[in-house]
Scaffold this active site. Structure first.
Site, mmCIF file in Angstrom:
data_model
loop_
_atom_site.group_PDB
_atom_site.id
_atom_site.type_symbol
_atom_site.label_atom_id
_atom_site.label_comp_id
_atom_site.label_asym_id
_atom_site.label_seq_id
_atom_site.Cartn_x
_atom_site.Cartn_y
_atom_site.Cartn_z
ATOM 1 N N ASP A 1 0.825 -1.199 0.000
ATOM 2 C CA ASP A 1 0.000 0.000 0.000
ATOM 3 C C ASP A 1 0.868 1.262 0.000
ATOM 4 O O ASP A 1 2.098 1.170 0.128
ATOM 5 C CB ASP A 1 -0.956 0.012 1.212
ATOM 6 C CG ASP A 1 -0.265 -0.417 2.515
ATOM 7 O OD1 ASP A 1 0.978 -0.352 2.570
ATOM 8 O OD2 ASP A 1 -0.960 -0.798 3.458
ATOM 9 N N ASN B 1 -7.657 -2.964 14.315
ATOM 10 C CA ASN B 1 -9.036 -3.250 13.912
ATOM 11 C C ASN B 1 -9.107 -4.416 12.921
ATOM 12 O O ASN B 1 -10.128 -4.631 12.289
ATOM 13 C CB ASN B 1 -9.680 -1.992 13.312
ATOM 14 C CG ASN B 1 -8.930 -1.497 12.076
ATOM 15 O OD1 ASN B 1 -7.996 -2.147 11.610
ATOM 16 N ND2 ASN B 1 -9.337 -0.370 11.535
ATOM 17 N N HIS C 1 -7.264 -4.788 10.154
ATOM 18 C CA HIS C 1 -6.975 -4.500 8.745
ATOM 19 C C HIS C 1 -5.681 -5.171 8.292
ATOM 20 O O HIS C 1 -4.767 -5.413 9.086
ATOM 21 C CB HIS C 1 -6.991 -2.997 8.436
ATOM 22 C CG HIS C 1 -5.799 -2.204 8.881
ATOM 23 N ND1 HIS C 1 -5.890 -1.068 9.654
ATOM 24 C CD2 HIS C 1 -4.479 -2.359 8.640
ATOM 25 C CE1 HIS C 1 -4.695 -0.570 9.860
ATOM 26 N NE2 HIS C 1 -3.802 -1.338 9.260
ATOM 27 N N GLU D 1 -9.598 -1.804 5.395
ATOM 28 C CA GLU D 1 -10.255 -1.583 6.675
ATOM 29 C C GLU D 1 -11.459 -2.519 6.821
ATOM 30 O O GLU D 1 -11.915 -3.086 5.813
ATOM 31 C CB GLU D 1 -10.712 -0.117 6.748
ATOM 32 C CG GLU D 1 -9.573 0.898 6.636
ATOM 33 C CD GLU D 1 -8.745 1.037 7.913
ATOM 34 O OE1 GLU D 1 -8.707 0.091 8.729
ATOM 35 O OE2 GLU D 1 -8.134 2.103 8.086
HETATM 36 C C1 GLP Z 1 -0.382 0.193 8.520
HETATM 37 C C2 GLP Z 1 -0.054 -0.605 7.277
HETATM 38 C C3 GLP Z 1 -0.362 -2.063 7.475
HETATM 39 C C4 GLP Z 1 0.235 -2.534 8.782
HETATM 40 C C5 GLP Z 1 -0.412 -1.807 9.911
HETATM 41 C C6 GLP Z 1 0.046 -2.236 11.296
HETATM 42 O O1 GLP Z 1 -1.699 0.585 8.608
HETATM 43 N N1 GLP Z 1 -0.748 -0.142 6.120
HETATM 44 O O2 GLP Z 1 0.176 -2.803 6.383
HETATM 45 O O3 GLP Z 1 0.032 -3.903 8.933
HETATM 46 O O4 GLP Z 1 -0.082 -0.438 9.737
HETATM 47 O O5 GLP Z 1 1.151 -1.487 11.671
HETATM 48 P P1 GLP Z 1 2.066 -1.728 12.923
HETATM 49 O O6 GLP Z 1 2.825 -2.943 12.622
HETATM 50 O O7 GLP Z 1 2.937 -0.529 12.991
HETATM 51 O O8 GLP Z 1 1.165 -1.859 14.085
#
Ligand code: GLP
Length: 256
Positions: A66, A135, A137, A142
């Site tokens: 992304d 959440n 995702h 989402e």
């Molecule tokens: C972002 C990314 C996701 C990732 C998520 C969790 O939203 N787009 O790909 O999995 O964060 O991030 P973290 O590992 O920092 O909690």
């Protein structure tokens, strides 16, 4: 789905990196899908340390999950910059072997199509690394994202914007939109490896692994994938009631 529970973030990184290394040994031109955020950082560091053992990533192709809309690629908070800093440069990837959706394109839907075409022309993703949002995702899909979704422009939930505010100077600087691989794009990968650490992920991990397969928890789509591994540390595993198969070769164990 294999569920591997390890002690801490460092063991988690080593376990996930071991799967990538297996993939690389099988195919030096591995197409590696990469996630951003904090969770996979120990995986990337563990991969970088394998270069000392002579592992060569120079032919690896790397595909992002992304990117934010409207953040210049030169901005350290962009996923272009994250991938350059944490993955491409330290692993010695060739810059033209890194595919990231263009969140600054004048025509964003066309950029999504170009990104999907790019994945197809690489022959698809071999191993896709994933994190998980609080959440549930994955990528920026989402809750409520359709299982049939492909790369598209999506709106970030306020939970996600708040969680990601730590990467920006001011909370209001967090973009409202992104380009993200869809859930159908993600599950096209031959193998999925989701990593999660910390107690703040426990609820999402339990829903993804043991809850119903539902678009309300996008990560639950992994339950339908024939080659999905979830690697969690003890804190992130705290909500699990049943367990997956033990995976001794990864250094995982049972929590009974
Ligand atoms: C972002 C990314 C996701 C990732 C998520 C969790 O939203 N787009 O790909 O999995 O964060 O991030 P973290 O590992 O920092 O909690």
């Amino acid at each position: 789905m294999d569920v591997v529970i390890v002690e801490d973030k460092e063991s988690l990184g080593r376990a996930a990196a071991a799967l990538v290394v297996d993939g690389l040994r099988a195919d030096p031109r591995l197409v590696l899908g990469v996630a951003t955020g904090s969770s996979p950082v120990t995986t990337y560091r563990a991969l970088v340390s394998t270069r000392a053992d002579g592992l060569d990533f120079s032919q690896v192709r790397c595909v992002a999950l992304d990117e934010y809309v409207g953040i210049p690629a030169s901005d350290p908070a962009s996923y272009h910059a994250f991938i350059r800093r944490e993955i491409a440069t330290p692993l010695g990837l060739r810059p033209d072997n890194v595919l990231v959706p263009d969140g600054n394109a004048a025509d964003l839907p066309a950029a999504c199509v170009a990104f999907e075409d790019g994945i197809r022309s690489l022959g698809g993703v071999g191993i896709q690394l994933l994190g998980i949002g609080r959440n549930g995702h994955v990528g920026f899909n989402e809750p409520g994202s359709p299982f049939g979704s492909r790369t598209r422009v999506a709106r970030l939930s306020e939970t996600t914007r708040a969680d990601n505010a730590r990467f920006f100077t001011r909370p209001e600087d967090v973009p409202t939109h992104c380009l993200t691989q869809g859930l159908a794009t993600i599950v096209d990968a031959a193998g999925l490896v989701l990593v999660a650490s910390g107690s703040h992920k426990a609820e999402a991990v339990a829903a993804a692994v043991e809850g119903p397969v539902t678009e309300a928890c996008p990560a639950s789509v992994l339950q339908r994938h024939p080659q999905a591994t979830v690697i969690v540390d003890r804190d992130a595993a705290a909500g699990l009631r049943r367990m997956g198969r033990p995976h001794a070769s990864l250094g995982g164990d049972w929590l009974d």
